[in-house]
Design a protein around this motif. Structure first.
Motif, PDB file in Angstrom:
ATOM      1  N   UNK A  85      41.420  62.173  50.465  1.00  8.96           N
ATOM      2  CA  UNK A  85      42.822  61.986  50.064  1.00  8.96           C
ATOM      3  C   UNK A  85      43.572  61.252  51.176  1.00  8.96           C
ATOM      4  N   UNK A  86      43.269  61.597  52.414  1.00 10.68           N
ATOM      5  CA  UNK A  86      43.892  60.926  53.557  1.00 10.68           C
ATOM      6  C   UNK A  86      43.291  59.540  53.796  1.00 10.68           C
ATOM      7  N   UNK A  87      41.960  59.458  53.695  1.00 14.20           N
ATOM      8  CA  UNK A  87      41.262  58.195  53.975  1.00 14.20           C
ATOM      9  C   UNK A  87      41.711  57.101  53.003  1.00 14.20           C
ATOM     10  N   UNK A  88      41.872  57.485  51.722  1.00 12.55           N
ATOM     11  CA  UNK A  88      42.287  56.527  50.692  1.00 12.55           C
ATOM     12  C   UNK A  88      43.698  56.872  50.227  1.00 12.55           C
ATOM     13  N   UNK A  89      44.596  56.943  51.169  1.00  9.25           N
ATOM     14  CA  UNK A  89      45.958  57.406  50.915  1.00  9.25           C
ATOM     15  C   UNK A  89      46.576  56.713  49.699  1.00  9.25           C
ATOM     16  N   UNK A  90      47.013  57.532  48.727  1.00  9.97           N
ATOM     17  CA  UNK A  90      47.688  57.013  47.549  1.00  9.97           C
ATOM     18  C   UNK A  90      46.779  56.445  46.480  1.00  9.97           C
ATOM     19  N   UNK A  91      45.454  56.477  46.706  1.00  4.09           N
ATOM     20  CA  UNK A  91      44.528  55.846  45.757  1.00  4.09           C
ATOM     21  C   UNK A  91      43.748  56.851  44.913  1.00  4.09           C
ATOM     22  N   UNK A  92      43.713  58.128  45.325  1.00  8.56           N
ATOM     23  CA  UNK A  92      42.972  59.156  44.599  1.00  8.56           C
ATOM     24  C   UNK A  92      43.950  60.171  44.032  1.00  8.56           C
ATOM     25  N   UNK A  93      43.750  60.521  42.757  1.00  7.77           N
ATOM     26  CA  UNK A  93      44.720  61.352  42.048  1.00  7.77           C
ATOM     27  C   UNK A  93      44.330  62.816  41.914  1.00  7.77           C
ATOM     28  N   UNK A  94      43.266  63.238  42.595  1.00 14.99           N
ATOM     29  CA  UNK A  94      42.885  64.655  42.591  1.00 14.99           C
ATOM     30  C   UNK A  94      41.949  64.919  43.761  1.00 14.99           C
ATOM     31  N   UNK A  95      41.971  66.149  44.247  1.00 17.12           N
ATOM     32  CA  UNK A  95      41.011  66.608  45.248  1.00 17.12           C
ATOM     33  C   UNK A  95      40.076  67.599  44.563  1.00 17.12           C
ATOM     34  N   UNK A  96      38.832  67.652  45.017  1.00 14.78           N
ATOM     35  CA  UNK A  96      37.891  68.652  44.493  1.00 14.78           C
ATOM     36  C   UNK A  96      37.346  69.437  45.673  1.00 14.78           C
ATOM     37  N   UNK A  97      37.394  70.751  45.552  1.00 14.48           N
ATOM     38  CA  UNK A  97      37.060  71.612  46.680  1.00 14.48           C
ATOM     39  C   UNK A  97      35.630  71.354  47.160  1.00 14.48           C
ATOM     40  N   UNK A  98      35.434  71.315  48.457  1.00  7.17           N
ATOM     41  CA  UNK A  98      34.106  71.106  49.023  1.00  7.17           C
ATOM     42  C   UNK A  98      33.309  72.399  48.909  1.00  7.17           C
TER      43      UNK A  98
END
Length: 367
Positions: free
Chosen positions: A70-83
């Motif tokens: 989410x940080x690396x591709x700031x503004x480009x990914x619309x969801x996080x998935x738990x590791x």
């Protein structure tokens, strides 16, 4: 676990949730299966010398790894998935699972005798206790995300977990799993039911901890015949999607939590999956999006399905195939989530992935 959902920071980007509610949107949301992982250099720094499951069980580290893309591709990914990993359910059921470098998951003592299965069936599973670390990771991650994007929780599909539990790891011929369903179908169904019951509780408690979307990975679905899928996979997937909302009601959560199913290579089952109760069906890269859209007939959201190998190509190739994919899914303004048709690979160049994500935004925003 105390329900802390109402206290989380408000969500700033609800694009994915709006699509899963069937709304028209300005562009298709985008996230990647296995987006938190080995292709990012910062992943290796965070993981350090820990083994895989040790990393998963450290809430602070798992949370950091979840948020890295989410940080690396700031503004480009619309969801996080738990590791985390799908094999934590067999672990909660009393089985030992190791992640061996260069080989993948390994069960030192797979289920090979009837007595082995009975032992697992008799094991008393305390989901809150055995998987407490997973709930802590989700809760911590929700706070750290600060509402930037919604957070996925997930689990493995019952058939897929049975495969790992009987084969002892990945397989090419699925000898033991196929032997079990053909020699001892009724015992297999008892085991599948137990896995399903644990999965329902695990997914529900992930929501209590803070998950806003759920995905079920039936990764080995395509190894079943159509008839066997109807007997050994689909009924248990349908149980999960029907029982989780009821369990959430019991836990005091009344909001609808969208659920996605990914049954890899299960081409014969798409029509049934679209009718199964899930809000979205994720497709592997073997699907022609246009055909999938035709079968779906607007019933649910479709997710996918770029061949991850496209990322190894030139920027021109990535643009061409991404454009074609979004076009064949109908342009992406409704009932569509951009994703790969499987997970990322550790050999991928993050900058190539960045370019793909940027192209998804550009192409998906066209009128």
């Amino acid at each position: 676990m105390e329900n802390m959902r109402d206290e989380f920071p408000p969500l700033k980007n609800d694009l994915l949730l709006r699509v899963l509610r069937g709304e028209e949107v300005e562009r298709p949301p985008c996230w990647l299966m296995r987006q938190a992982g080995r292709y990012l250099p910062e992943y290796h720094e965070a993981k350090g010398g820990r083994d895989f499951f040790e990393t998963c069980r450290d809430a602070e580290i798992a949370s950091e790894i979840t948020i890295q893309p989410i940080k690396h591709f700031q503004g480009l990914i619309d969801a996080a998935i738990i590791f985390s990993d799908i094999l934590v359910i067999p672990q909660a059921m009393g089985m030992k699972v190791e992640m061996i470098e260069g080989k993948g998951p390994s069960f030192p003592h797979p289920l090979r005798e009837v007595s082995d299965v009975i032992e697992v069936l008799d094991y008393k599973v305390d989901v809150l206790k055995e998987l407490d670390w997973a709930f802590k990771s989700i809760n911590l991650t929700r706070w750290k995300l600060n509402g930037e994007v919604p957070l996925f929780g997930f689990c493995g599909g019952p058939w897929t977990l049975l495969v790992y539990m009987t084969e002892g790891g990945g397989s090419r011929i699925f000898r033991y799993a196929k032997q079990w369903i053909n020699e001892h179908p009724d015992l297999c169904k008892r085991l599948l039911q137990r896995i399903t019951d644990v999965a329902v509780e695990f997914l529900s408690q992930q929501v209590v901890a803070g998950a806003q979307v759920l995905q079920v990975f039936e990764s080995w679905g395509g190894e079943l015949s159509s008839l066997d899928f109807d007997e050994f996979s689909l009924p248990y997937l349908k149980q999960i999607v029907s029982k989780v909302p009821r369990r959430l009601q019991e836990l005091g959560i009344t909001e609808k939590i969208p659920m996605i199913v990914f049954a890899k290579n299960s081409w014969y089952a798409l029509d049934k999956l679209c009718d199964s109760g899930f809000d979205a069906v994720s497709l592997d890269w073997t699907w022609d999006p246009k055909e999938a859209v035709s079968i779906n007939k607007g019933r649910v959201t479709l997710q996918g399905n770029l061949d991850p190998g496209v990322i190894y190509g030139s920027k021109e190739v990535i643009t061409k195939k991404t454009e074609e994919m979004i076009k064949r899914f109908g342009g992406g303004k409704k009932n569509y989530i951009v994703n790969f048709g499987h997970g990322t690979s550790p050999f991928m160049d993050p900058e190539q992935i960045r370019f793909f994500l940027e192209e998804c935004h550009r192409i998906g925003s066209k009128k």
